[in-house]
Motif scaffolding. Sequence first.
Motif, mmCIF file in Angstrom:
data_model
loop_
_atom_site.group_PDB
_atom_site.id
_atom_site.type_symbol
_atom_site.label_atom_id
_atom_site.label_comp_id
_atom_site.label_asym_id
_atom_site.label_seq_id
_atom_site.Cartn_x
_atom_site.Cartn_y
_atom_site.Cartn_z
ATOM 1 N N LEU A 198 -9.756 31.002 34.516
ATOM 2 C CA LEU A 198 -9.266 29.680 34.152
ATOM 3 C C LEU A 198 -9.814 29.212 32.813
ATOM 4 O O LEU A 198 -9.196 28.425 32.121
ATOM 5 N N ARG A 199 -10.992 29.708 32.471
ATOM 6 C CA ARG A 199 -11.594 29.254 31.212
ATOM 7 C C ARG A 199 -10.835 29.815 30.008
ATOM 8 O O ARG A 199 -11.117 29.478 28.876
ATOM 9 N N LEU A 227 -7.878 29.130 29.599
ATOM 10 C CA LEU A 227 -6.759 28.215 29.486
ATOM 11 C C LEU A 227 -6.575 27.542 28.129
ATOM 12 O O LEU A 227 -5.471 27.179 27.787
ATOM 13 N N PRO A 228 -7.658 27.333 27.349
ATOM 14 C CA PRO A 228 -7.488 26.535 26.136
ATOM 15 C C PRO A 228 -6.207 26.891 25.402
ATOM 16 O O PRO A 228 -5.882 28.056 25.226
ATOM 17 N N HIS A 229 -5.515 25.867 25.025
ATOM 18 C CA HIS A 229 -4.282 26.017 24.255
ATOM 19 C C HIS A 229 -3.204 26.746 25.056
ATOM 20 O O HIS A 229 -2.318 27.362 24.500
ATOM 21 N N ARG A 286 -0.817 25.546 26.552
ATOM 22 C CA ARG A 286 0.508 25.015 26.282
ATOM 23 C C ARG A 286 0.766 25.000 24.777
ATOM 24 O O ARG A 286 1.291 24.044 24.246
ATOM 25 N N ALA A 287 0.368 26.046 24.120
ATOM 26 C CA ALA A 287 0.466 26.049 22.663
ATOM 27 C C ALA A 287 1.906 26.018 22.180
ATOM 28 O O ALA A 287 2.166 25.804 21.010
ATOM 29 N N GLY A 288 2.848 26.214 23.069
ATOM 30 C CA GLY A 288 4.248 26.049 22.690
ATOM 31 C C GLY A 288 4.880 27.318 22.194
ATOM 32 O O GLY A 288 4.179 28.250 21.783
ATOM 33 N N ASP A 294 -11.491 20.815 26.275
ATOM 34 C CA ASP A 294 -10.947 21.861 25.400
ATOM 35 C C ASP A 294 -9.928 22.746 26.117
ATOM 36 O O ASP A 294 -9.468 23.736 25.569
ATOM 37 N N TRP A 295 -9.545 22.376 27.337
ATOM 38 C CA TRP A 295 -8.490 23.140 28.012
ATOM 39 C C TRP A 295 -7.106 22.773 27.502
ATOM 40 O O TRP A 295 -6.118 23.393 27.885
ATOM 41 N N ARG A 298 -2.769 19.102 18.627
ATOM 42 C CA ARG A 298 -1.347 18.821 18.856
ATOM 43 C C ARG A 298 -1.167 17.515 19.629
ATOM 44 O O ARG A 298 -0.197 16.805 19.443
#
Lengths: 456, 361
Positions: free
Chosen positions: A419-420, A422-424, A426-428, B289-290, B295
């Motif tokens: 899970l860590r 996860l950052p970004h 939803r970067a698109g 930071d998740w 954005r």
Amino acid sequence: MMETAARELAHVLRSQQTTLDEFGLVALAGEEDLGEAKKVFFTDGDGGSKLGVDLGSGAALYRAARTLYETGNKEEESTQDMAKVVLLLSADYETVWNVRKMYLGKRNNVEELLDEIRFTDLVLSKHYKSAPTWVHRHWALQQILGQHLNKEQGHDEGEDNIGSKRQSLDDRNRDERTKENRLQRDTILQHELEICQRVAASYYRCYNAWSYRAEILGYFDAHNSMEDRKALHHERLRLRSWFVRHVSDHSAMNQMLCVLRALGNPPDALEAEITLASRLAVRYPGHEALWRYKRGLVYSLLQRCSEESAPIHIVAHLCSGPLASLELDLSLVDSMAEADLNIELTQSNHDPWADSGDCARFAQILQDELTLALVCASDHTCARSEEQRRCALGYVMHVLRSSFRVSGRAIPSYLATWLRRLPHARAGPLNPANDSLLAAWAEAVSASLEHIAQLS
Amino acid sequence: MAEAAEQALRARVGVLEAESAARGAEIDRLERELRKRDGDVDGFMREKHVAYVLDFWRKEKETKDTLEMLSIEHIRVQGVFWAFGSLQILSAQDKVNTEEIVAWALKCQDKTSAGFAGNVGHDTNVINTQFAVYVLAQCGALDKIDADAVAAYVAARQQPDGSFADEWSGEKDTRYTCCALFCLQILGRLEVVDLAGAVRYVLSCRNAADGGFGQVPHAESHAAFTYTALGALKVAGHELPADEADELAWWLAERQCDSGGLNGRPEKQADVCYSFWALTCLKMLGRIDWIDRDRLCKFILECQDEDAGGIADRPGNVSDLFHTFFGLCGLELLHSIATPAQISPVLALPMSVLPPHASLC
């Protein structure tokens, strides 16, 4: 000047209260100086009557109504009628709803309380989001069910006989009343669900309406009442036909989870809904709602499973066997996408799973689910493929994590550290990092499957 | 032997996690410092927002000519909180007369029960009582009320199941609980209620399948109600177990949409208010930071109303006070604007106005 219009509105509300089903503020572009009488519009049609107020006069009319209400004697009917005009125009005015509660509470008359619910139908047709209106409605419903219909009511398979087998005339009268009350109660609860459906159709995902709808299920007793089981079954059908056409409506899907819970989460029903959800998830790729719903369903299933056996053993067995040698064959997606959405609803009281404690059947569902998700996770060809892959990988991890949790085991670190990453997340779609992120996720998933396989 | 080794490992993890939390706090502080030096992020329309809020303030007092204006009269105390809170973040609170606000807020109190209403002459409830106490805190006027009496009013709203309810309808949900506990936290009177019961009720609103919280038990998980639930737990001193916190943070991180903004539920449109509610939940969980902070910042800036000032729910819409306040809170949490008013992620008030006993993380 506006007073006349306010009184007219109050009059229409009283005289037409049984037929009015919609209220709105109507913009009268270009027409000026119509005179007071024209501020209020009323049409009586086949499908129910409608009430409209001139938008431009709304504020002045509201002020006039409020003055009439504030200066009136709160115990008088005419003042209470004016309170309704105020609420129709400003539905969040909690203090006025509270005055209605005190007035109705003192009179304690079930017909008046039913009229009040009908009045909130009308208010909600315009102010569907108004929390104080939903709260007031809930209050009126509780008064009716708690104080009037519940008094002499036993369940149809209830335990109320007090020893004597001789039935006096009084008892028979009481039974008649109980039956009538029961019928009235069923009609009222049905109406509550229908109103919520009406709001859901005119205002998509209205949280207050769905949250109220979930609470209404609490009044049903599937365990003791055949009628209630029927009602829940009806709600299940209604929800299904709704979200088959609205595949991003997670609110409806949450309500389905609540209905299944109210029915006792029968495994055969969960299985049928999982099948339907999977077919939808493949036919309409990339919908978070559908994959979230699948997560909820499988979680309920795993919880049922834990009563009989430990899901983690089943999952570990799958990881070491069928899933380890899995060929990611995309034709599975195609065949699922074309599969029929009309999945039969089972509604027998008998739970075919209960007798055998059928581990094999649990295992088969989990195997199918994980296989489909892993195939979806590798499918670069479908529409919204990035979203679909992300949802599918998330789903696999959810199943793995949940099987530890419902088995009462600590979640291992490889399922937590994942899970860590996860950052970004939803970067698109435009972000080039996205593809490598998904690849890293996929790696984490296969590593996790290997770890779990070692448990078996 | 193996047990001792495992314990040693766990202890080591504990130490490292504490160190990492401390480093997070230090980074937070340094980022704020840097921001003060650099000034606001490019594109932030500070002056316009100040003008917008002041204009609203003036207009609201002078004219009440639309039904929209009239129909929010009964929650004026919430409007005052959003407006004054916005001005505090914008360092422009000196432009309004706080004496006037305090005098008005005190008039909203019911002398018998000590609870507050949303406006003069309206009925009291726990929610508006919390907002009135907040407004008094913002204005530095908490000494004007009898904290024991207000706390007793709040305590009387607690139900046998631990929840808090509206005194008129009996309605209860996570929001009433949150408002009750926030209010008591500010007043320094948490001990007058059954905190364990309150925690129990809030946890009954948690959905095990996604880790989020709904308004009432089994209701759909919702970012705003997740904030009320998590805030209440934080004030009550209850920490979620690590795997539940992970689950929840996962759900929260997935609220970020392609636009960069955050939504409140799966497949809803992004809305600026969640730039506070969902973001601050991640902050409370130590997992900010998740999501992609840059954005999100860009999304909030796009929601600014170029003509009128203020911030709207989404790009291109007309601004309002509510979204202006939560948009500004979001930008503050992201360290995107230079402000002396550091917002408490739990209580949504500037740290500087909190009594010493009330300052949480």
